[in-house]
Design a protein around this motif. Structure first.
Motif, PDB file in Angstrom:
ATOM      1  N   PHE A 146       0.868  -1.172   0.000  1.00 49.33           N
ATOM      2  CA  PHE A 146       0.000   0.000   0.000  1.00 49.33           C
ATOM      3  C   PHE A 146       0.909   1.228   0.000  1.00 49.33           C
ATOM      4  N   TYR A 147       0.729   2.154  -0.937  1.00 44.66           N
ATOM      5  CA  TYR A 147       1.686   3.256  -1.043  1.00 44.66           C
ATOM      6  C   TYR A 147       1.014   4.585  -1.367  1.00 44.66           C
ATOM      7  N   LEU A 148       1.710   5.641  -0.971  1.00 44.47           N
ATOM      8  CA  LEU A 148       1.378   7.016  -1.327  1.00 44.47           C
ATOM      9  C   LEU A 148       2.517   7.567  -2.169  1.00 44.47           C
ATOM     10  N   LYS A 149       2.203   8.514  -3.058  1.00 47.41           N
ATOM     11  CA  LYS A 149       3.225   9.106  -3.905  1.00 47.41           C
ATOM     12  C   LYS A 149       2.934  10.589  -4.078  1.00 47.41           C
ATOM     13  N   GLY A 150       3.979  11.342  -4.396  1.00 47.50           N
ATOM     14  CA  GLY A 150       3.803  12.761  -4.632  1.00 47.50           C
ATOM     15  C   GLY A 150       5.022  13.335  -5.322  1.00 47.50           C
ATOM     16  N   GLY A 151       4.811  14.434  -6.061  1.00 44.47           N
ATOM     17  CA  GLY A 151       5.930  15.047  -6.760  1.00 44.47           C
ATOM     18  C   GLY A 151       5.466  16.042  -7.807  1.00 44.47           C
ATOM     19  N   ALA A 152       6.179  16.054  -8.927  1.00 49.10           N
ATOM     20  CA  ALA A 152       5.925  17.009 -10.001  1.00 49.10           C
ATOM     21  C   ALA A 152       5.183  16.349 -11.155  1.00 49.10           C
ATOM     22  N   ALA A 153       4.404  17.167 -11.867  1.00 43.02           N
ATOM     23  CA  ALA A 153       3.656  16.696 -13.033  1.00 43.02           C
ATOM     24  C   ALA A 153       3.783  17.718 -14.153  1.00 43.02           C
ATOM     25  N   VAL A 154       3.759  17.227 -15.384  1.00 41.81           N
ATOM     26  CA  VAL A 154       3.749  18.096 -16.556  1.00 41.81           C
ATOM     27  C   VAL A 154       2.794  17.507 -17.579  1.00 41.81           C
ATOM     28  N   VAL A 155       2.008  18.363 -18.225  1.00 41.98           N
ATOM     29  CA  VAL A 155       1.063  17.909 -19.248  1.00 41.98           C
ATOM     30  C   VAL A 155       1.278  18.718 -20.521  1.00 41.98           C
ATOM     31  N   SER A 156       0.930  18.110 -21.638  1.00 44.33           N
ATOM     32  CA  SER A 156       0.975  18.786 -22.933  1.00 44.33           C
ATOM     33  C   SER A 156      -0.461  19.103 -23.342  1.00 44.33           C
ATOM     34  N   ASP A 157      -0.801  20.406 -23.331  1.00 40.86           N
ATOM     35  CA  ASP A 157      -2.155  20.860 -23.644  1.00 40.86           C
ATOM     36  C   ASP A 157      -2.247  21.387 -25.068  1.00 40.86           C
ATOM     37  N   ARG A 158      -3.433  21.203 -25.640  1.00 38.53           N
ATOM     38  CA  ARG A 158      -3.762  21.855 -26.915  1.00 38.53           C
ATOM     39  C   ARG A 158      -5.129  22.518 -26.768  1.00 38.53           C
ATOM     40  N   PHE A 159      -5.240  23.759 -27.236  1.00 37.52           N
ATOM     41  CA  PHE A 159      -6.493  24.495 -27.140  1.00 37.52           C
ATOM     42  C   PHE A 159      -6.892  25.009 -28.523  1.00 37.52           C
ATOM     43  N   ARG A 160      -8.198  24.935 -28.814  1.00 40.88           N
ATOM     44  CA  ARG A 160      -8.728  25.379 -30.099  1.00 40.88           C
ATOM     45  C   ARG A 160     -10.047  26.107 -29.888  1.00 40.88           C
ATOM     46  N   VAL A 161     -10.357  27.014 -30.792  1.00 38.87           N
ATOM     47  CA  VAL A 161     -11.658  27.678 -30.817  1.00 38.87           C
ATOM     48  C   VAL A 161     -12.309  27.367 -32.161  1.00 38.87           C
ATOM     49  N   ARG A 162     -13.570  26.916 -32.121  1.00 41.45           N
ATOM     50  CA  ARG A 162     -14.311  26.561 -33.334  1.00 41.45           C
ATOM     51  C   ARG A 162     -15.615  27.340 -33.397  1.00 41.45           C
ATOM     52  N   LEU A 163     -16.168  27.442 -34.602  1.00 40.21           N
ATOM     53  CA  LEU A 163     -17.513  27.971 -34.751  1.00 40.21           C
ATOM     54  C   LEU A 163     -18.487  26.933 -34.212  1.00 40.21           C
ATOM     55  N   ALA A 164     -19.367  27.340 -33.302  1.00 37.59           N
ATOM     56  CA  ALA A 164     -20.275  26.386 -32.672  1.00 37.59           C
ATOM     57  C   ALA A 164     -21.221  25.747 -33.681  1.00 37.59           C
ATOM     58  N   ALA A 165     -21.627  26.480 -34.699  1.00 34.45           N
ATOM     59  CA  ALA A 165     -22.614  25.957 -35.651  1.00 34.45           C
ATOM     60  C   ALA A 165     -22.012  24.958 -36.625  1.00 34.45           C
ATOM     61  N   THR A 166     -20.764  25.165 -37.056  1.00 38.42           N
ATOM     62  CA  THR A 166     -20.178  24.338 -38.120  1.00 38.42           C
ATOM     63  C   THR A 166     -18.986  23.505 -37.676  1.00 38.42           C
ATOM     64  N   GLN A 167     -18.470  23.761 -36.485  1.00 40.33           N
ATOM     65  CA  GLN A 167     -17.278  23.073 -35.968  1.00 40.33           C
ATOM     66  C   GLN A 167     -16.013  23.382 -36.762  1.00 40.33           C
ATOM     67  N   VAL A 168     -16.030  24.450 -37.548  1.00 40.82           N
ATOM     68  CA  VAL A 168     -14.838  24.875 -38.270  1.00 40.82           C
ATOM     69  C   VAL A 168     -13.904  25.580 -37.297  1.00 40.82           C
ATOM     70  N   GLU A 169     -12.636  25.188 -37.304  1.00 45.30           N
ATOM     71  CA  GLU A 169     -11.660  25.806 -36.417  1.00 45.30           C
ATOM     72  C   GLU A 169     -11.328  27.206 -36.908  1.00 45.30           C
ATOM     73  N   VAL A 170     -11.340  28.177 -35.963  1.00 45.91           N
ATOM     74  CA  VAL A 170     -11.068  29.562 -36.346  1.00 45.91           C
ATOM     75  C   VAL A 170      -9.830  30.129 -35.643  1.00 45.91           C
ATOM     76  N   ALA A 171      -9.415  29.532 -34.527  1.00 45.31           N
ATOM     77  CA  ALA A 171      -8.249  30.045 -33.800  1.00 45.31           C
ATOM     78  C   ALA A 171      -7.594  28.904 -33.036  1.00 45.31           C
ATOM     79  N   ASN A 172      -6.292  29.018 -32.863  1.00 47.39           N
ATOM     80  CA  ASN A 172      -5.573  27.968 -32.148  1.00 47.39           C
ATOM     81  C   ASN A 172      -4.372  28.564 -31.437  1.00 47.39           C
ATOM     82  N   THR A 173      -3.664  27.696 -30.767  1.00 47.56           N
ATOM     83  CA  THR A 173      -2.448  28.093 -30.070  1.00 47.56           C
ATOM     84  C   THR A 173      -1.460  26.949 -30.162  1.00 47.56           C
TER      85      THR A 173
END
Length: 254
Positions: A146-173
């Protein structure tokens, strides 16, 4: 009569040694030694694979170029599968087990919501990878840990903005590598001298980050600024793990 008695005595005397010879002593068998109970030693290096499920709760707030709040755009959960591997080392002292581990995972945690402030647009996020660098402390009950753990974490995120009606991507990062902390808990079972399986839960605490979005040419000139959002998130992970350990022999308890 005297001759008869003497003959009988002589017969008995002759027969007694023969009867005694027939009564052979019962052979002596040494008792089997008591069994020695083996205990599982968690010390050593290990390498393994893991797979499971995760979810990330993300909330977006529109901000200006100076990061001042404009409006809340709402939240969504990015969920999906994950798979990866881990490498670590453990050492055991009495029933206590200490360790260090590095873990790297591919993931497909994605989700979206229609912006509350700008309903013509849909905000979309995805985590496609993460890493954990942790210390461990555990308590071993023979081959159950039985163990506990702790430390550092890193994630790779992607964010996008689309038109709600058509799902066409309009902006990204661009991809955003976000650092934070993690805590976790697990139970691991040694099912063979060098093999073990575990179930683990991890929670990732990730810092807020202001993300700059750029037009891709659909609603504005490509590469020009589209807007800014402060995005906060945390991550929950549940994984099943299998490890192979070497360098830690099974010892005997006397």
């Amino acid at each position: 009569m005297k001759k008869f008695l003497l003959g009988t005595v002589a017969l008995i005397a002759l027969a007694a040694p023969a009867a005694a010879a027939d009564l052979a002593a019962r052979p002596y068998t040494k008792a089997a030694p008591p069994m020695i109970a083996a205990i599982y030693d968690w010390s050593g290096f290990y390498i393994g694979a893991n797979g499971g499920w995760g979810t990330s709760h993300k909330c977006w707030d529109a901000v200006n170029a100076a990061s001042a709040f404009i409006a809340a755009e709402g939240c969504h959960d990015a969920t999906g599968a994950t798979a990866g591997g881990q490498l670590g080392v453990r050492w055991q002292s009495s029933a206590w087990v200490f360790g260090l581990e590095a873990q790297g995972n591919w993931s497909d945690l994605k989700g979206s919501n229609v912006s509350l402030a700008f309903p013509a647009f849909q905000n979309q996020s995805r985590i496609d990878a993460f890493g954990l660098f942790t210390g461990q402390i555990g308590y071993a009950a023979n081959n159950a840990l039985f163990y506990l753990k702790g430390g550092a974490a890193v994630v790779s995120d992607r964010f996008r903005v689309r038109l709600a009606a058509t799902q066409v991507e309009v902006a990204n990062t661009g991809d955003d590598a976000r650092w934070g902390g993690t805590v976790g808990v697990g139970i691991e079972y040694g099912f063979a001298p060098n093999w073990s399986a575990a179930v683990e839960y991890d929670h990732l605490f990730l810092q807020d980050r202001t993300i700059n979005f750029f037009n891709n040419g659909v609603v504005g000139i490509a590469t020009t600024p589209f807007g800014n959002d402060r995005i906060r998130q945390d991550v929950h992970l549940v994984t099943v793990r299998v490890n192979y350990r070497w360098g830690g022999p099974i010892i005997s308890k006397y």
